[in-house]
Write a protein that holds these residues in place. Structure first.
Motif, PDB file in Angstrom:
ATOM      1  N   GLN A  88      32.792  43.541  42.597  1.00  0.00           N
ATOM      2  CA  GLN A  88      32.788  42.541  41.539  1.00  0.00           C
ATOM      3  C   GLN A  88      31.953  41.355  42.033  1.00  0.00           C
ATOM      4  O   GLN A  88      32.188  40.838  43.126  1.00  0.00           O
ATOM      5  N   VAL A 137      39.407  40.785  30.052  1.00  0.00           N
ATOM      6  CA  VAL A 137      39.300  39.939  31.241  1.00  0.00           C
ATOM      7  C   VAL A 137      38.777  38.564  30.872  1.00  0.00           C
ATOM      8  O   VAL A 137      39.301  37.533  31.308  1.00  0.00           O
ATOM      9  N   GLY A 202      42.371  36.991  36.206  1.00  0.00           N
ATOM     10  CA  GLY A 202      42.079  37.837  35.066  1.00  0.00           C
ATOM     11  C   GLY A 202      41.513  39.176  35.458  1.00  0.00           C
ATOM     12  O   GLY A 202      41.936  40.216  34.955  1.00  0.00           O
ATOM     13  N   ILE A 203      40.586  39.175  36.394  1.00  0.00           N
ATOM     14  CA  ILE A 203      39.933  40.414  36.807  1.00  0.00           C
ATOM     15  C   ILE A 203      40.937  41.385  37.421  1.00  0.00           C
ATOM     16  O   ILE A 203      40.966  42.569  37.102  1.00  0.00           O
ATOM     17  N   CYS A 206      43.840  42.353  34.760  1.00  0.00           N
ATOM     18  CA  CYS A 206      43.440  43.053  33.541  1.00  0.00           C
ATOM     19  C   CYS A 206      42.738  44.372  33.814  1.00  0.00           C
ATOM     20  O   CYS A 206      42.801  45.288  33.005  1.00  0.00           O
ATOM     21  N   THR A 207      42.028  44.466  34.930  1.00  0.00           N
ATOM     22  CA  THR A 207      41.298  45.693  35.213  1.00  0.00           C
ATOM     23  C   THR A 207      42.274  46.818  35.581  1.00  0.00           C
ATOM     24  O   THR A 207      42.997  46.719  36.552  1.00  0.00           O
ATOM     25  N   CYS A 211      46.961  42.588  30.478  1.00  0.00           N
ATOM     26  CA  CYS A 211      47.005  41.149  30.748  1.00  0.00           C
ATOM     27  C   CYS A 211      48.351  40.566  30.328  1.00  0.00           C
ATOM     28  O   CYS A 211      48.934  41.040  29.363  1.00  0.00           O
TER      29      CYS A 211
END
Length: 211
Positions: A88, A137, A202-203, A206-207, A211
């Motif tokens: 990322q 995300v 978030g990353i 959510c990935t 979320c």
């Protein structure tokens, strides 16, 4: 190359963060009117231009290092919960410009893996999604960033007031460094890492999850 007299004065910071298998790597720089002012390499922040006295700069360095360590530990924690087996890459570009007619423009742009991710709308201190289409995300990161004053009102103040004020001092001194004390330019680096926190949450939440 010499700066054109018609060109705006500018202070720009670029901060990159690469995350892979729980490890974070940081690098970036800052420039004032085309002159390199700061370097960020890993956890080391150096002041290229003597904009702050040694004792003040030492405290500023420690602030940045402490936060980057905290960020790295947070990434490791999330990585254990939700492993991601690909890289990322986050890039933050922020700063301000002062035009010859006295007007100013400030900006903060974020990309994720080379794609526009978020931007900060300076006039009303709000984060806006830039990712094309609906993206969980980006939506989550935007919501998280809006919760913390350091990523909204403090960032707005830095970009609109501190940053532009430094450029006005440069302009008044006809391009020479003012003898007056400068507000800490490295504050922008600190605020940049605070902004990354919301995106990291978030990353990693959510990935591959919800979320």
């Amino acid at each position: 190359c010499p700066v054109s007299l018609a060109a705006p004065l500018a202070f720009t910071m670029l901060q990159r963060t690469r995350v892979f298998k729980g490890s974070s790597v940081f690098w970036g720089n800052a420039s004032l009117d085309g002159r390199l002012s700061h370097l960020l390499e890993g956890l080391n922040v150096t002041q290229v231009l003597p904009l702050e006295p040694p004792d003040v700069w030492a405290r500023r360095q420690q602030d940045v290092t402490t936060y980057l360590l905290y960020f790295g530990q947070l990434v490791k924690l999330f990585s254990k919960e939700r492993p991601i087996n690909y890289t990322q890459s986050l890039c933050c570009r922020l700063g301000c410009q002062l035009f010859p007619n006295g007007t100013a423009h400030s900006f903060y742009e974020v990309t994720l893996n080379g794609t526009a991710f978020l931007s900060f709308h300076v006039p009303n201190a709000t984060w806006e999604r830039r990712w094309p289409g609906g993206h969980a995300v980006a939506t989550f990161a935007e919501r998280e960033l809006m919760k913390y004053p350091k990523t909204t009102r403090d960032l707005q103040y830095f970009l609109n007031t501190t940053c532009v004020g430094i450029l006005r001092a440069q302009s008044t001194e006809t391009g020479k460094q003012s003898s007056r004390s400068h507000a800490p330019l490295v504050l922008g680096l600190i605020l940049g890492t605070f902004a990354l926190l919301g995106m990291a949450v978030g990353i990693f939440l959510c990935t591959g999850g919800s979320c």
